[in-house]
Design a protein around this motif. Structure first.
Motif, short mmCIF file in Angstrom:
data_model
loop_
_atom_site.label_atom_id
_atom_site.label_comp_id
_atom_site.label_asym_id
_atom_site.label_seq_id
_atom_site.Cartn_x
_atom_site.Cartn_y
_atom_site.Cartn_z
N GLU A 143 0.83 -1.21 0.00
CA GLU A 143 0.00 0.00 0.00
C GLU A 143 0.86 1.26 0.00
O GLU A 143 0.49 2.28 -0.60
N GLN A 144 1.98 1.26 0.64
CA GLN A 144 2.82 2.45 0.74
C GLN A 144 3.74 2.63 -0.47
O GLN A 144 4.16 3.72 -0.78
N ASN A 145 4.08 1.57 -1.16
CA ASN A 145 5.00 1.65 -2.31
C ASN A 145 4.40 0.89 -3.51
O ASN A 145 4.97 -0.14 -3.94
N PRO A 146 3.28 1.36 -4.05
CA PRO A 146 2.61 0.63 -5.12
C PRO A 146 3.48 0.49 -6.37
O PRO A 146 3.44 -0.54 -7.04
N SER A 147 4.25 1.54 -6.71
CA SER A 147 5.03 1.49 -7.97
C SER A 147 6.09 0.39 -7.95
O SER A 147 6.46 -0.14 -8.99
N TYR A 148 6.57 0.08 -6.77
CA TYR A 148 7.58 -0.97 -6.66
C TYR A 148 7.02 -2.34 -7.02
O TYR A 148 7.78 -3.26 -7.31
N HIS A 149 5.73 -2.45 -7.00
CA HIS A 149 5.11 -3.76 -7.19
C HIS A 149 4.32 -3.84 -8.49
O HIS A 149 3.48 -4.73 -8.66
N ALA A 150 4.57 -2.88 -9.41
CA ALA A 150 3.83 -2.84 -10.68
C ALA A 150 4.06 -4.11 -11.50
O ALA A 150 3.18 -4.55 -12.24
N TYR A 151 5.22 -4.72 -11.38
CA TYR A 151 5.50 -5.92 -12.16
C TYR A 151 4.52 -7.05 -11.86
O TYR A 151 4.34 -7.97 -12.65
N LEU A 152 3.89 -6.95 -10.69
CA LEU A 152 2.94 -8.00 -10.33
C LEU A 152 1.73 -8.03 -11.26
O LEU A 152 1.09 -9.07 -11.41
N LEU A 153 1.43 -6.83 -11.86
CA LEU A 153 0.27 -6.78 -12.75
C LEU A 153 0.47 -7.66 -13.97
O LEU A 153 -0.49 -8.15 -14.57
N GLY A 154 1.72 -7.83 -14.36
CA GLY A 154 2.00 -8.68 -15.50
C GLY A 154 1.58 -10.12 -15.26
O GLY A 154 1.34 -10.87 -16.19
N ARG A 155 1.51 -10.49 -14.02
CA ARG A 155 1.09 -11.85 -13.69
C ARG A 155 -0.43 -12.00 -13.61
O ARG A 155 -0.95 -13.09 -13.81
N HIS A 156 -1.07 -10.84 -13.28
CA HIS A 156 -2.51 -10.95 -12.99
C HIS A 156 -3.40 -10.14 -13.94
O HIS A 156 -4.59 -10.43 -14.03
N ALA A 157 -2.86 -9.07 -14.62
CA ALA A 157 -3.68 -8.22 -15.52
C ALA A 157 -3.26 -8.45 -16.96
O ALA A 157 -2.16 -8.08 -17.35
N SER A 158 -4.11 -9.04 -17.75
CA SER A 158 -3.81 -9.35 -19.16
C SER A 158 -3.64 -8.08 -19.97
O SER A 158 -4.42 -7.13 -19.84
N GLY A 159 -2.61 -7.99 -20.80
CA GLY A 159 -2.37 -6.85 -21.69
C GLY A 159 -1.59 -5.73 -21.05
O GLY A 159 -1.31 -4.71 -21.69
N TYR A 160 -1.21 -5.89 -19.78
CA TYR A 160 -0.43 -4.81 -19.13
C TYR A 160 1.04 -5.11 -19.35
O TYR A 160 1.57 -6.11 -18.90
N TYR A 161 1.71 -4.20 -20.09
CA TYR A 161 3.15 -4.37 -20.37
C TYR A 161 3.97 -3.16 -19.95
O TYR A 161 5.09 -2.99 -20.38
N GLY A 162 3.43 -2.31 -19.15
CA GLY A 162 4.17 -1.10 -18.74
C GLY A 162 3.80 0.05 -19.64
O GLY A 162 2.67 0.49 -19.70
N GLY A 163 4.73 0.54 -20.47
CA GLY A 163 4.47 1.68 -21.38
C GLY A 163 4.17 2.93 -20.60
O GLY A 163 4.86 3.27 -19.65
N ASN A 164 3.08 3.65 -21.04
CA ASN A 164 2.74 4.90 -20.37
C ASN A 164 1.74 4.70 -19.24
O ASN A 164 1.15 5.66 -18.74
N LYS A 165 1.52 3.45 -18.89
CA LYS A 165 0.59 3.18 -17.79
C LYS A 165 1.35 3.14 -16.46
O LYS A 165 2.47 2.68 -16.39
N ARG A 166 0.69 3.65 -15.44
CA ARG A 166 1.35 3.74 -14.13
C ARG A 166 0.40 3.27 -13.04
O ARG A 166 -0.78 3.62 -13.05
N LEU A 167 0.95 2.44 -12.11
CA LEU A 167 0.17 1.96 -10.96
C LEU A 167 0.21 3.02 -9.87
O LEU A 167 1.28 3.32 -9.34
N GLN A 168 -0.97 3.57 -9.56
CA GLN A 168 -0.99 4.68 -8.62
C GLN A 168 -1.22 4.24 -7.17
O GLN A 168 -0.69 4.86 -6.25
N SER A 169 -1.97 3.21 -6.99
CA SER A 169 -2.23 2.80 -5.60
C SER A 169 -2.64 1.33 -5.53
O SER A 169 -3.08 0.75 -6.52
#
Length: 605
Positions: free
Chosen positions: A516-542
């Motif tokens: 919860e305090q450092n969401p950006s550090y864990h953005a790579y986790l979306l690659g495992r759970h969110a289909s089509g998320y490859y980074g780019g200009n998208k940012r995990l805010q919370s």
């Protein structure tokens, strides 16, 4: 002195034979002290053991230290005759009067213990000894003044021939007084004169020696023969009233017979020191086993043709003559000895008859063997060895083997008689029989256990008090161990279940907080759970975690542990019930109740 009674010293001596660890022996000593004195020794007890394989010496040092009771005493318990090595030493030191190696080991042991325990030079040193150990302790004391006191039971008495070899000062004075020119001539000095001289020489050291001797002890039985002399204060006890003891038997054995026994023992000593049992056979019998003992005809033939056999047989013939004379001298007194054994109650008339007859057979077989050796020697002097002589040689071998078979057969007939005789004699040498003889009133001993008797309902009841105390103490110790194990199990359960659950919960909560305090550090986790998320200009805010951590269910072990603790208490209750039942039998004997209290307090420490 802390151990100030014969019974407590005897029981301590007995513990030496049990091969206990230092811890086990300390526990046993403390319990014996409680039983015999009615008090508890609260000071320190340190134990040091020694085994000298080269001499057969075994001993234990027990150091009692208590500033409160002003006790600082070192007890040296030298072990008595135990095995074949000890009995061989008996022959060498007590009968032959030559070997003194175990007394040297005793001297070294006392010095070693003082150094290892860092004891002052003036610490009180008391020797406790039984059997051979008395000889060891006294010989060590006469040589080195190492003991302040020696207390012995059924001791193997010191031998003035032994001290002639062991004590240089005594040896010099004997040589000067009797004009002895060499060691062999010492055995020509009149025994009674040499005995009186030895007693006077060591008189100033005899006050330190105290002996308790059974008149039925076999070592006492032979202590009247040449070589032995008694030092110190001696108290005699008739431990077996059904027999008259061996002393009256041995006192009737002619001195020349004893001299022959000593001669055989001396030969054994010198030969064994040069090369073991084969050397003994070669020295005493003149038998070179490597030449005479062949597996087959060819072996004998080769030994014969090569010339090895003739000198071997000649040497055997030369040696067996004097040996046979000594054996004849001993066996000629067998009727006197066996008659006295009958009179003393050790054997029956029928057993006496068997002993005398079979000893005669053994002597005859030795005589016949000597004749065959004589015949061979005379033939070899007149003829040159030829192959045809081999048949006669094998015939001689066969005849000698038959004589040996006769000796073996006689041995089988003698064995049950001598075994029974030995058992009865040896029992009078042991500590239990002496303990029983010293008991009085309602207290006696079974083995070395204290037994008390009482009258209940007109019937005599005996209780093995030592066994009762041992069970009470062992029971309390086991229950204490069980209680400690349960407590450790409770702590382990707390740690493995409740504490581990709490720690794991904290770990999970810390990880949630990090998400919860450092969401950006864990953005790579979306690659495992969110289909089509490859980074780019998208940012995990919370990140927002909705946790639901369940409570522990059905993990309450309090009832189980309560039952375990209850079982311990039930064990204590059973022991106390057992104690009360014993105390009720001895309701007028306060000693029993006090002993239970003392044992209980010791077990709790």
């Amino acid at each position: 002195m802390l151990l100030n009674s014969d019974k407590i010293r005897l029981r301590l001596l007995s513990e030496e034979y049990k091969e206990l660890s230092a811890k086990e022996m300390e526990e046993s000593i403390r319990l014996i002290y409680i039983e015999e004195t009615g008090e508890r020794f609260t000071g320190e007890i340190h134990i040091h053991k020694k085994e000298d394989a080269s001499t057969g010496y075994n001993g234990t040092a027990v150091h009692f230290k208590s500033e409160e009771e002003s006790v600082d005493e070192l007890y040296i318990i030298s072990q008595g005759t135990q095995d074949q090595v000890d009995w061989k030493y008996n022959i060498k030191s007590m009968l032959a009067g030559i070997s003194y190696s175990q007394s040297t080991s005793t001297l070294q042991f006392v010095k070693e213990v003082k150094q290892n325990m860092n004891l002052p030079s003036d610490v009180s040193v008391i020797g406790l000894s039984h059997s051979l150990a008395h000889n060891n302790n006294v010989a060590a004391h006469l040589r080195g003044d190492v003991f302040d006191a020696i207390y012995s039971i059924n001791g193997a008495q010191i031998n003035y021939y032994q001290m002639f070899h062991a004590d240089e000062k005594f040896s010099e004075e004997v040589i000067n007084h009797f004009g002895v020119k060499n060691e062999e001539e010492i055995y020509e000095v009149e025994p009674e004169k040499l005995k009186r001289f030895a007693e006077q020489h060591y008189e100033d050291k005899s006050d330190h020696i105290h002996q308790l001797i059974s008149t039925d002890d076999p070592l006492y039985g032979v202590s009247g023969v040449r070589g032995f002399f008694n030092l110190g204060e001696t108290h005699f006890v008739d431990t077996n009233s059904e027999v008259n003891g061996l002393r009256s038997i041995m006192d009737g054995v002619p001195d020349e017979v004893v001299k022959d026994l000593q001669s055989l023992a001396i030969q054994y000593t010198e030969a064994s020191e040069r090369g073991g049992q084969d050397a003994v056979l070669k020295e005493i019998l003149g038998v070179d086993m490597s030449v005479l003992v062949q597996k087959d005809v060819w072996g004998y033939g080769n030994a014969y043709i090569s010339g090895e056999l003739e000198p071997a047989i000649r040497e055997a013939n030369e040696k067996i003559g004097p040996l046979l004379e000594q054996v004849k001298n001993v066996t000629s007194n067998s009727d006197i000895i066996t008659t006295r054994l009958v009179e003393a109650g050790y054997i029956t008339e029928e057993e006496k008859k068997i002993i005398v007859e079979e000893m005669g057979v053994i002597e005859e077989s030795l005589v016949e063997s000597k004749k065959r050796l004589d015949l061979y020697s005379s033939m070899s002097e007149q003829t040159t060895p030829v192959l045809g002589d081999g048949a006669w040689l094998l015939d001689t071998k066969g005849r000698i083997e038959k004589e040996l078979e006769k000796i073996e057969e006689s041995g089988h007939k003698l064995d049950p008689i001598l075994s029974k005789l030995g058992e009865e004699i040896v029992s009078s040498h042991g500590i239990p029989e002496m303990l029983k003889a010293l008991s009085s009133g309602d207290t006696t001993y079974e083995g070395t256990d204290m037994v008390m008797s009482t009258i209940v309902g007109g019937k005599s009841i005996q209780i093995n008090l030592t066994a009762a105390m041992r069970m009470y103490e062992d029971g309390r110790n086991k229950l204490q161990e069980k209680s400690e194990l349960i407590n450790r199990l409770e702590l382990s359960a707390q740690r493995l279940v409740h504490d581990d659950y709490h720690n794991e919960k904290l770990r999970v909560l810390r990880e949630i907080a990090d998400l919860e305090q450092n969401p950006s550090y864990h953005a790579y986790l979306l690659g495992r759970h969110a289909s089509g998320y490859y980074g780019g200009n998208k940012r995990l805010q919370s990140i927002e975690v909705h946790e639901d951590l369940p409570r522990l269910h059905q993990i309450d072990l309090s009832d189980a542990f309560l039952k375990l603790h209850k079982s311990v208490q039930e064990g204590y209750d059973a022991l106390e019930k057992y104690r009360k039942s014993v105390e009720q039998l001895f309701s007028e004997e306060e000693k029993v109740s006090k002993l239970f209290d003392l044992v209980g307090s010791y077990a709790n420490n």
